[in-house]
Design a protein around this motif. Structure first.
Motif, PDB file in Angstrom:
ATOM      1  N   VAL A 366       0.893  -1.301  -0.076  1.00 61.12           N
ATOM      2  CA  VAL A 366      -0.083   0.089   0.205  1.00 61.12           C
ATOM      3  C   VAL A 366       1.106   1.291   0.025  1.00 61.12           C
ATOM      4  CG1 VAL A 366      -1.927  -1.029   1.003  1.00 61.12           C
ATOM      5  CG2 VAL A 366      -0.044  -0.067   2.598  1.00 61.12           C
ATOM      6  N   TYR A 367       2.018   1.046  -0.155  1.00 62.16           N
ATOM      7  CA  TYR A 367       2.918   2.384   0.006  1.00 62.16           C
ATOM      8  C   TYR A 367       3.566   2.656  -1.241  1.00 62.16           C
ATOM      9  CZ  TYR A 367       3.464   1.515   4.973  1.00 62.16           C
ATOM     10  OH  TYR A 367       3.136   1.250   6.343  1.00 62.16           O
ATOM     11  N   LYS A 368       3.636   3.988  -1.498  1.00 62.92           N
ATOM     12  CA  LYS A 368       4.157   4.567  -2.585  1.00 62.92           C
ATOM     13  C   LYS A 368       5.704   5.050  -1.868  1.00 62.92           C
ATOM     14  CE  LYS A 368       0.430   4.218  -5.223  1.00 62.92           C
ATOM     15  NZ  LYS A 368      -0.403   3.383  -4.072  1.00 62.92           N
ATOM     16  N   CYS A 369       6.588   4.920  -2.829  1.00 67.18           N
ATOM     17  CA  CYS A 369       8.033   5.191  -2.446  1.00 67.18           C
ATOM     18  C   CYS A 369       8.640   6.189  -3.533  1.00 67.18           C
ATOM     19  CB  CYS A 369       8.931   3.882  -2.195  1.00 67.18           C
ATOM     20  SG  CYS A 369       7.883   2.514  -1.303  1.00 67.18           S
ATOM     21  N   TRP A 373      16.492  13.823  -4.075  1.00 64.70           N
ATOM     22  CA  TRP A 373      17.933  14.162  -3.938  1.00 64.70           C
ATOM     23  C   TRP A 373      18.379  14.315  -2.488  1.00 64.70           C
ATOM     24  CZ3 TRP A 373      19.144  18.115  -8.590  1.00 64.70           C
ATOM     25  CH2 TRP A 373      18.960  17.367  -9.584  1.00 64.70           C
ATOM     26  N   ASN A 374      17.500  14.444  -1.817  1.00 60.77           N
ATOM     27  CA  ASN A 374      17.504  14.674  -0.292  1.00 60.77           C
ATOM     28  C   ASN A 374      16.933  13.689   0.720  1.00 60.77           C
ATOM     29  OD1 ASN A 374      14.698  15.563  -0.641  1.00 60.77           O
ATOM     30  ND2 ASN A 374      15.346  17.643   0.304  1.00 60.77           N
ATOM     31  N   GLY A 375      16.724  12.476   0.080  1.00 64.75           N
ATOM     32  CA  GLY A 375      16.183  11.373   1.088  1.00 64.75           C
ATOM     33  C   GLY A 375      15.051  10.386   0.552  1.00 64.75           C
ATOM     34  N   PHE A 376      14.463   9.515   1.353  1.00 66.69           N
ATOM     35  CA  PHE A 376      13.398   8.718   1.022  1.00 66.69           C
ATOM     36  C   PHE A 376      12.046   9.172   1.618  1.00 66.69           C
ATOM     37  CE2 PHE A 376      10.951   4.887   2.159  1.00 66.69           C
ATOM     38  CZ  PHE A 376      10.726   4.410   1.054  1.00 66.69           C
ATOM     39  N   TYR A 377      11.177   9.214   0.762  1.00 66.07           N
ATOM     40  CA  TYR A 377       9.717   9.638   1.140  1.00 66.07           C
ATOM     41  C   TYR A 377       8.780   8.267   0.925  1.00 66.07           C
ATOM     42  CZ  TYR A 377      11.339  14.404   1.822  1.00 66.07           C
ATOM     43  OH  TYR A 377      11.956  15.470   2.201  1.00 66.07           O
ATOM     44  N   SER A 378       7.799   8.180   1.934  1.00 65.99           N
ATOM     45  CA  SER A 378       6.683   7.085   1.706  1.00 65.99           C
ATOM     46  C   SER A 378       5.135   7.748   1.769  1.00 65.99           C
ATOM     47  CB  SER A 378       7.066   5.803   2.612  1.00 65.99           C
ATOM     48  OG  SER A 378       6.854   6.323   3.678  1.00 65.99           O
ATOM     49  N   THR A 387       6.001  11.212   3.690  1.00 65.87           N
ATOM     50  CA  THR A 387       6.593  11.397   4.929  1.00 65.87           C
ATOM     51  C   THR A 387       8.057  11.132   4.736  1.00 65.87           C
ATOM     52  OG1 THR A 387       4.657  10.570   6.422  1.00 65.87           O
ATOM     53  CG2 THR A 387       7.012  10.417   7.309  1.00 65.87           C
ATOM     54  N   LEU A 388       9.153  12.054   5.237  1.00 70.58           N
ATOM     55  CA  LEU A 388      10.649  11.510   5.227  1.00 70.58           C
ATOM     56  C   LEU A 388      10.778  10.159   6.050  1.00 70.58           C
ATOM     57  CD1 LEU A 388      13.213  12.181   4.295  1.00 70.58           C
ATOM     58  CD2 LEU A 388      13.400  13.697   6.051  1.00 70.58           C
ATOM     59  N   SER A 389      11.226   9.402   5.555  1.00 73.59           N
ATOM     60  CA  SER A 389      11.202   8.103   6.254  1.00 73.59           C
ATOM     61  C   SER A 389      12.829   7.490   6.033  1.00 73.59           C
ATOM     62  CB  SER A 389      10.280   6.899   5.582  1.00 73.59           C
ATOM     63  OG  SER A 389       8.989   7.104   5.692  1.00 73.59           O
ATOM     64  N   GLY A 390      13.746   8.437   6.192  1.00 77.07           N
ATOM     65  CA  GLY A 390      14.911   7.997   6.401  1.00 77.07           C
ATOM     66  C   GLY A 390      16.035   8.351   5.070  1.00 77.07           C
ATOM     67  N   LEU A 391      17.039   8.046   5.173  1.00 75.51           N
ATOM     68  CA  LEU A 391      18.066   8.600   4.206  1.00 75.51           C
ATOM     69  C   LEU A 391      18.170   9.782   3.905  1.00 75.51           C
ATOM     70  CD1 LEU A 391      17.737   5.507   1.580  1.00 75.51           C
ATOM     71  CD2 LEU A 391      19.018   5.587   3.700  1.00 75.51           C
ATOM     72  N   GLN A 392      17.803  10.768   5.217  1.00 74.83           N
ATOM     73  CA  GLN A 392      17.947  12.100   4.826  1.00 74.83           C
ATOM     74  C   GLN A 392      19.331  12.877   4.188  1.00 74.83           C
ATOM     75  OE1 GLN A 392      16.644  14.210   8.336  1.00 74.83           O
ATOM     76  NE2 GLN A 392      16.397  16.121   7.500  1.00 74.83           N
ATOM     77  N   ASN A 393      19.011  13.695   3.260  1.00 73.61           N
ATOM     78  CA  ASN A 393      20.257  14.380   2.707  1.00 73.61           C
ATOM     79  C   ASN A 393      20.945  13.363   1.717  1.00 73.61           C
ATOM     80  OD1 ASN A 393      19.699  17.014   3.947  1.00 73.61           O
ATOM     81  ND2 ASN A 393      20.736  16.196   5.843  1.00 73.61           N
TER      82      ASN A 393
END
Length: 586
Positions: A366-369, A373-378, A387-393
């Protein structure tokens, strides 16, 4: 005569009916709705409005309701000026003239030692061109010959011009404002009271001169002799554009548009409806005001209402960097967020992340990922809440899903999450380069394209083994079950029919490959500068399939239903029938 015309029409209709469908529709077409882009300049000529973008010129003959491409592809058009029947364009590749509304452009660069032109202005029969590093150039013969005019101009990075009578003003980066009254033979610095030396914009209203800087707006009543800061109401002080009309003065900033009805004494923010507040250009035409943004194209408002509406129909200047398909919906990642299309690119809806460059997309349950260039969002269920879900920057270049696992390629290596981004694990054992550019599944194995060749992992990324193409930046990987295709950045396309033990090069030696995708034994390769190639018979045949494109810089590909979609580097989203492509090449 009438009978002859009827016969000609009959023959023409019969001819068209006899043409196979695959020849009539055998070209790329622009997907409607993938509109927008980077708009740096405007020019008004009667009922025609021209827009200079990051990739050419567009023309609207109906107040911005619709736009048509009007030439200068692969040129950043930072300045447009109308002079009688001529349209002048200052671009990243020099100076151009069109005398037929952009149908044909002619380049005139004789004497331009610096061709990165940021600003143009007309003074009588003379044209002045401001360059980025080469100062000011003058032409007195419609661009036929240019002469550098920099005496007294110590700062040569030009960003703006203005003119009052015989006085010409230039705004520079680092040197403030200069004035000349002899067409640039002599320049004099005029910065008393000017608190910033970075002048992005200049404009005049009557005898008053206004300057937009990184410290807000300044005005001078005496030809630049004295400056006064006028920032009452200005919240964002990076002012990139200034324009005027009968109702007032307008300023474009990285915080939207400001309006003043009292000659700059007070300012009001007018951003209602403005989806992108990074405004780089403004134009006034009658009661209408146009704003060119950094990524979301053009907005227009009536001076009496100040309610902005997008005016991008036909403005295909967007950057389409990534795709994914889920439940018959096509998702496109751009430089200004994510869009979705339920109807094969006929229409798009904005889903958010407007300030992000979306380099990769994936769907996991159910997640769109989204890799940016500045992280992972889901996004879970509600596609517009991210939501920013890690790998920031971190620059997340590629995403792949394998069962419960999600893998992310970054410039620091491969990361793995099994809980949708709550926790990430770095998996770099065996890599000789942690600059990971692409990921692909090959059955149960994971293939990684790196800055130093191809690697494989047979145990979910715990150990990586070298597969070949050493010292090559492998930007794209594709597996069709029997062969591996690897595309590189400027070093060509390769194929392996033994799971990477040996590789053979296909096609031109210096292909800059951005994406590879396939259907059955047909493989499609998106490149920078050479469009799309189709490989048949496991790579034995490699042909260009570019009919219809206006730009050959392809940075993303996906197959959905019977269409191949191509995302370009500044010319929007294009599509073509897979069936037509395959049958037309048999």
């Amino acid at each position: 005569m009438k009978m002859q015309i009827i016969k000609i029409k009959f023959i023409l209709v019969l001819f068209l009916l006899l043409i196979p469908d695959n020849l009539i529709y055998s070209q790329w077409i622009l997907a409607k709705g993938s509109y927008g882009g980077y708009v740096y300049s405007f020019a008004v000529s009667g009922s025609n409005l021209f827009a200079g973008t990051h990739d050419g010129v567009y023309l609207s003959a109906n107040n911005g309701n619709t736009w048509n491409y009007s030439g200068l592809i692969n040129n950043v058009v930072r300045s447009l000026v109308v002079n009688g029947k001529n349209i002048y364009a200052g671009t990243s590749n020099g100076f151009y003239i069109s005398s037929n509304k952009g149908k044909k452009w002619t380049q005139f660069n004789d004497g331009l030692s610096n061709k990165d032109i940021h600003e143009l202005i007309i003074s009588g029969n003379n044209i002045l061109a401001g360059s980025s590093g080469g100062g000011v150039f003058l032409s007195s013969n419609n661009g036929g010959k240019w002469t550098q005019m920099n005496a007294g101009l110590s700062n040569k990075i030009i960003r703006s011009f203005a003119i009052i009578g015989k006085n010409i003003f230039v705004g520079t980066l680092g040197g403030g404002v200069y004035i000349t009254n002899d067409l640039g033979k002599n320049w004099k610095q005029m910065n008393s009271g000017l608190l910033s030396m970075n002048v992005f914009a200049l404009c005049t209203k009557g005898s008053d001169l206004f300057a937009g800087t990184d410290q807000g707006i300044f005005t001078s009543p005496d030809y630049g002799t004295n400056w006064k800061q006028i920032n009452n109401g200005i919240l964002n002080k990076n002012i990139f554009a200034l324009t005027t009309n009968r109702s007032g003065l307008f300023a474009g900033s990285d915080g939207g548009v400001y309006a003043s009805s009292d000659n700059g004494s007070t300012w009001n923010q007018i951003n209602n409806g403005l989806l992108n507040v990074n405004v780089r250009s403004l134009a006034a035409n009658g009661k209408l005001l146009y704003a060119g943004t950094n990524g979301n194209g053009i907005f227009v408002t009536d001076n009496n209402k100040f309610l902005w509406q997008q005016a991008n129909n036909g403005l295909s200047n967007s950057y389409i960097r990534s795709f994914v398909v889920s439940d018959s919906t096509l998702y496109a990642g751009t430089d200004v967020g994510i869009y979705s299309s339920p109807d094969n690119g006929k229409s798009f809806s904005f889903l958010g992340l407007e300030k992000s460059h979306i380099g990769s997309l994936a769907v996991k349950g159910v997640y769109k990922c989204a890799g940016t260039w500045n992280g992972f969002y889901s996004s879970e269920d509600n596609d517009t809440a991210w939501t920013l879900s890690g790998l920031q920057n971190k620059n997340v270049r590629s995403l792949i899903v394998k069962g419960a696992y999600l893998f992310a390629a970054t410039d620091e290596g491969v990361y793995l999450t099994s809980n949708n981004g709550s926790h990430w694990k770095l998996l770099n054992h065996g890599f000789t380069s942690t600059n990971i550019i692409s990921l692909e599944l090959n059955g149960p194995d994971i293939i990684a394209g790196t800055g130093s060749g191809v690697f494989v992992s047979v145990n979910n990324g715990n150990i990586w083994s070298f597969l070949g193409l050493a010292n090559k930046q492998v930007s794209a990987i594709y597996s069709n079950g029997t062969s591996l295709f690897a595309g590189t950045l400027g070093q060509g396309l390769y194929i392996s029919e033994d799971n990477g033990k040996t590789w053979n090069q296909l096609g031109p030696l210096n292909l800059n490959v951005q994406n590879i995708i396939g259907q059955e034994d047909n493989v499609f390769i998106g490149t920078l500068g050479e469009g799309v190639y189709m490989a048949k018979d496991n790579g034995k045949t490699l042909v260009n399939v570019n009919s219809g494109f206006i730009d050959l810089n392809i940075i993303s590909l996906i197959i959905h239903d019977d269409y191949l979609f191509a995302g370009t580097y500044g010319c929007g989203l294009w599509r073509r029938s897979i069936h037509e492509l395959i049958t037309s090449r048999k």
